[in-house]
Scaffold this motif. Sequence first.
Motif, short mmCIF file in Angstrom:
data_model
loop_
_atom_site.label_atom_id
_atom_site.label_comp_id
_atom_site.label_asym_id
_atom_site.label_seq_id
_atom_site.Cartn_x
_atom_site.Cartn_y
_atom_site.Cartn_z
N THR A 84 0.83 -1.21 0.00
CA THR A 84 0.00 0.00 0.00
C THR A 84 0.86 1.25 0.00
O THR A 84 0.61 2.19 -0.77
CB THR A 84 -0.93 -0.01 1.22
OG1 THR A 84 -1.78 -1.16 1.16
CG2 THR A 84 -1.79 1.23 1.25
N ALA A 85 1.88 1.28 0.86
CA ALA A 85 2.73 2.47 0.94
C ALA A 85 3.52 2.68 -0.35
O ALA A 85 3.70 3.81 -0.80
CB ALA A 85 3.69 2.34 2.13
N ALA A 86 4.00 1.60 -0.98
CA ALA A 86 4.72 1.73 -2.24
C ALA A 86 3.82 2.31 -3.32
O ALA A 86 4.23 3.16 -4.12
CB ALA A 86 5.29 0.38 -2.67
N ASP A 87 2.56 1.85 -3.36
CA ASP A 87 1.61 2.40 -4.33
C ASP A 87 1.37 3.89 -4.08
O ASP A 87 1.25 4.68 -5.02
CB ASP A 87 0.28 1.65 -4.24
CG ASP A 87 0.39 0.23 -4.78
OD1 ASP A 87 1.37 -0.06 -5.49
OD2 ASP A 87 -0.50 -0.58 -4.50
N GLU A 88 1.30 4.29 -2.81
CA GLU A 88 1.06 5.70 -2.49
C GLU A 88 2.25 6.56 -2.87
O GLU A 88 2.09 7.70 -3.31
CB GLU A 88 0.73 5.83 -1.01
CG GLU A 88 -0.62 5.23 -0.64
CD GLU A 88 -0.90 5.28 0.85
OE1 GLU A 88 0.03 5.65 1.60
OE2 GLU A 88 -2.03 4.96 1.26
N VAL A 89 3.47 6.05 -2.68
CA VAL A 89 4.64 6.80 -3.12
C VAL A 89 4.61 6.97 -4.64
O VAL A 89 4.86 8.06 -5.17
CB VAL A 89 5.95 6.11 -2.68
CG1 VAL A 89 7.16 6.80 -3.29
CG2 VAL A 89 6.07 6.11 -1.16
N ALA A 90 4.30 5.89 -5.34
CA ALA A 90 4.29 5.95 -6.80
C ALA A 90 3.21 6.89 -7.33
O ALA A 90 3.38 7.50 -8.39
CB ALA A 90 4.07 4.55 -7.37
N ALA A 91 2.11 7.03 -6.60
CA ALA A 91 1.01 7.87 -7.06
C ALA A 91 1.03 9.28 -6.45
O ALA A 91 0.11 10.05 -6.68
CB ALA A 91 -0.33 7.20 -6.71
N ALA A 92 2.06 9.61 -5.69
CA ALA A 92 2.12 10.91 -5.01
C ALA A 92 2.14 12.06 -6.02
O ALA A 92 2.79 11.98 -7.06
CB ALA A 92 3.34 10.98 -4.11
#
Length: 671
Positions: free
Chosen positions: A589-597
Amino acid sequence: MQALRWRRLGRLATLLAVLAAGVAAGALLMWGLSSPVPAGHAGAGPSGPAQEQTVWTCSMHPEIRRDGPGLCPKCYMELIPVQASSAGPTGPRQYATSPESAALMDVELAEVERRFPQAAVRMVGKVAYDETRLAYVTAWVGGRLERLYVDYTGVTVSQGDHMVELYSPELLSAQEELLQARRAVGEVGRSEYGLVRDSAQATVQAARERLGLWGLSEEQIAAIEQRGSAQDTVTINAPVSGIVVHKNAQEGMYVQTGTRIYTLADLSVVWVELAAYESDLAWLRYGQPVEFSTLSEPGETFTGTIAFIDPILDPATRTVRVRVNVPNEDGRLKPGMFVRAVVHSRVAAGGKVMEPQLAGKWISPMHPEIIKDGPGRCDVCGMPLVPAESLGFVAAEPGQAPLVIPATAPLLTGERAVVYVEVPDADEPTFEGREVTLGPRAGDWYIVREGLAEGERVVTRGGFKIDSALQIEARPSMMSPEGGQPVTGHDHGAMGGAGASTMDHSGAPAAGAPATAAPASGTTDEDAAALAPVYEAYLPVQQALADDELTEAQQSARALGEAVEAVDMTALSPPAHEVWMAHVGPMRTAADEVAAAEGIAEAREAFLALSQATIGLARRVEPPRPLYRVHCPMAFDNAGGDWLQRDRTIANPYYGARMLRCGSVTETLGQ
């Protein structure tokens, strides 16, 4: 409001302290012109009694203590006043400070309350055929395939379209029997014996039924009777409308009864098969709505309904298969597509999921789209409807709200959870560390099982600072539940000696050197090797943020997500498997949020959660090569933040070039 009052008092105290320091400095200068200052009494003077109550320290190096203002000898920042507590002795896990110091620490509080938090369960999966809508074109009798009218897959056919031309000696013989029986009926039609006429008519009916059982339609049988001659080949028609997804035979093949020739799929409704981790099963229920997206339709959100949750856990992946029914009238969803899905669940006490719109409703146990106000039968399968409550749903009732705290309140070590609670009715701000038992995290909240009571106020911001102060005093804290050696200073590269050795001449760890975490019992070198790609993929994200490179950080985060998905869980030992399953969800989840920031500040906030999960994993399954855990107390408005890096030279991902060397190594993970 309490935090705001403390901030105002802190600003006033700081202003008065600066003014007092200026006056004192002027008086000291004038006095120094006529009288030398005795050694060891640089802080003495007329205001000595007041100064005895004030200690000056560095916000970056709290171990620095001075009896007057000045500069930190390590980082050369201005020292700040810390008013000595007049509240008297405190307990071993309590920390008392002045309102001014609490304001400078930016402490924020929140009440322990009862509410219905919302959990977001994220899953990945693929689009698949609806197995209930598959149909097969088969040979109902043995013979030779003279012609296949559909000679490739992907063709759309309608019910009744001709598909196969089949030559069968058995069908030819059955047609001849029908024609002979009809001629016999004509010959005995004028017979005076009714029994003979009835027998001939029964023979005709039996011949018709045999042809019908072999796949001929009534129209085809009538055409044979009208023509009066047998046909060498028989045409097999499509039983339903759909897409030809498999072509299982070739022209000229000799087939047996039941041989599959074509597979047809009705794609007006499809399945989405998702994989849910066992830690997320508490929030999933039959009949819940699901939102998902595909790579082929960016920005488009599709919806479906959970129709099946597998009762058996896959022991290899530690996941449960979840099936979603999705309407697909426009045909945009194609079997095999990769999807990312999310289920939003409002959580009630006892692990129940709240769905107020289902309160008092009755649902089909086979078709979740069938919902009625009362008991009855499913319009599709005819099965009796069941109450929604029997599937784990509850309506909104105040008495069912669980006890929750903000997710920023607990300090998590991977094995324990520590919360700092405000001591009520204290003369000065006083906080007590308390170990609590937490339930699952639901969005921005943790469910509290034990350790807190409704109405208590917990620290949601500044907890790391309070914990650090207790560590400095060698009192029980998050990392040292029994107390221990005070923590040493903060590492600032050239200013603080980032490359300083932590070994003495004997090769043993020097006093104050960072600790090394013990791995989870039972993990092996093979476990470390299996998770090594994940650790290696994390490091470029940290370095990119330290370099202030948002695009590179996003690309690295996507690569990290791929590394997480690629982990072969069958290669992990049971202890490592349990640790991985507890951390993989937050990491993904956190990796996806970094990628979509949308900006680097947002990416850094998501990276904090990514680091917390990765650190928790690395402390239980150690990396094959050493990684250094670094803490920066100033990150996120002095709330503090940790991360992992390869070298001891600090590269702060939360500040980048602004304060690249801000941080200190607190732990060594790996060998």
